[in-house]
Motif scaffolding. Structure first.
Motif, PDB file in Angstrom:
ATOM      1  N   MET A   1       0.715  -0.657   0.128  1.00 19.37           N
ATOM      2  CA  MET A   1      -0.053   0.280   0.104  1.00 19.37           C
ATOM      3  C   MET A   1       0.831   0.976   0.233  1.00 19.37           C
ATOM      4  SD  MET A   1      -3.272  -1.138   2.342  1.00 19.37           S
ATOM      5  CE  MET A   1      -4.123   0.104   2.840  1.00 19.37           C
ATOM      6  N   CYS A   2       2.199   1.051   0.229  1.00 17.39           N
ATOM      7  CA  CYS A   2       2.655   2.531   0.637  1.00 17.39           C
ATOM      8  C   CYS A   2       3.441   2.316  -0.815  1.00 17.39           C
ATOM      9  CB  CYS A   2       3.502   2.201   1.653  1.00 17.39           C
ATOM     10  SG  CYS A   2       2.916   1.702   3.481  1.00 17.39           S
ATOM     11  N   LEU A   3       3.747   1.760  -1.294  1.00 22.81           N
ATOM     12  CA  LEU A   3       4.215   1.865  -2.809  1.00 22.81           C
ATOM     13  C   LEU A   3       3.702   1.898  -4.043  1.00 22.81           C
ATOM     14  CD1 LEU A   3       6.928  -1.408  -2.547  1.00 22.81           C
ATOM     15  CD2 LEU A   3       7.531   1.160  -2.876  1.00 22.81           C
ATOM     16  N   GLU A  11      12.120   4.490   2.186  1.00 21.57           N
ATOM     17  CA  GLU A  11      10.966   4.963   3.453  1.00 21.57           C
ATOM     18  C   GLU A  11      10.169   3.693   4.057  1.00 21.57           C
ATOM     19  OE1 GLU A  11       7.752   8.655   4.699  1.00 21.57           O
ATOM     20  OE2 GLU A  11       8.354   8.759   2.728  1.00 21.57           O
ATOM     21  N   VAL A  12       9.637   3.105   3.147  1.00 26.80           N
ATOM     22  CA  VAL A  12       8.963   1.991   3.328  1.00 26.80           C
ATOM     23  C   VAL A  12      10.015   0.815   4.433  1.00 26.80           C
ATOM     24  CG1 VAL A  12       7.706  -0.043   2.963  1.00 26.80           C
ATOM     25  CG2 VAL A  12       7.534   1.613   1.242  1.00 26.80           C
ATOM     26  N   SER A  13      11.091   0.444   4.135  1.00 26.68           N
ATOM     27  CA  SER A  13      11.999   0.237   4.598  1.00 26.68           C
ATOM     28  C   SER A  13      12.032   0.891   6.137  1.00 26.68           C
ATOM     29  CB  SER A  13      13.260   0.231   3.969  1.00 26.68           C
ATOM     30  OG  SER A  13      14.753  -0.666   4.553  1.00 26.68           O
ATOM     31  N   ASP A  20      17.637  -3.277   6.948  1.00 27.74           N
ATOM     32  CA  ASP A  20      18.832  -3.463   5.054  1.00 27.74           C
ATOM     33  C   ASP A  20      17.526  -2.722   4.277  1.00 27.74           C
ATOM     34  OD1 ASP A  20      20.158  -3.791   3.065  1.00 27.74           O
ATOM     35  OD2 ASP A  20      21.137  -5.327   3.936  1.00 27.74           O
ATOM     36  N   ILE A  21      17.822  -1.841   3.188  1.00 30.32           N
ATOM     37  CA  ILE A  21      16.756  -2.338   2.543  1.00 30.32           C
ATOM     38  C   ILE A  21      16.171  -3.192   1.684  1.00 30.32           C
ATOM     39  CG2 ILE A  21      18.304  -0.893   0.243  1.00 30.32           C
ATOM     40  CD1 ILE A  21      15.577   0.714  -0.280  1.00 30.32           C
ATOM     41  N   PHE A  27      11.562  -9.549   0.527  1.00 20.62           N
ATOM     42  CA  PHE A  27      10.140  -9.971   1.006  1.00 20.62           C
ATOM     43  C   PHE A  27       8.745  -9.502   0.682  1.00 20.62           C
ATOM     44  CE2 PHE A  27      13.477 -11.755   3.742  1.00 20.62           C
ATOM     45  CZ  PHE A  27      13.738 -13.243   3.642  1.00 20.62           C
ATOM     46  N   TYR A  28       9.107  -8.207   0.615  1.00 17.08           N
ATOM     47  CA  TYR A  28       7.818  -7.766   1.026  1.00 17.08           C
ATOM     48  C   TYR A  28       6.695  -6.573  -0.257  1.00 17.08           C
ATOM     49  CZ  TYR A  28       7.740  -7.948   5.688  1.00 17.08           C
ATOM     50  OH  TYR A  28       8.273  -8.655   7.062  1.00 17.08           O
TER      51      TYR A  28
END
Length: 48
Positions: A1-3, A11-13, A20-21, A27-28
């Motif tokens: 949803m964030c992406l 930022e999501v990371s 670590d990004i 995984f996401y």
């Protein structure tokens, strides 16, 4: 949803608490139908 909302992967990371990004990326991250449509729309705008 964030992406989908346009939030950068970094930022999501950070918001997910990943050190670590690459963890976020591995995984996401998946491409949603909405993201596909948005990308296609942007390509059409550039070629029109």
């Amino acid at each position: 949803m964030c992406l989908e909302a346009g939030m950068p992967l970094q930022e999501v990371s950070e918001r997910s608490g990943h050190e670590d990004i690459s963890t976020t990326n591995e995984f996401y991250i998946h491409i949603t139908d909405k993201m596909k449509k948005t990308s296609i729309g942007k390509l059409h705008e550039r070629t029109s």
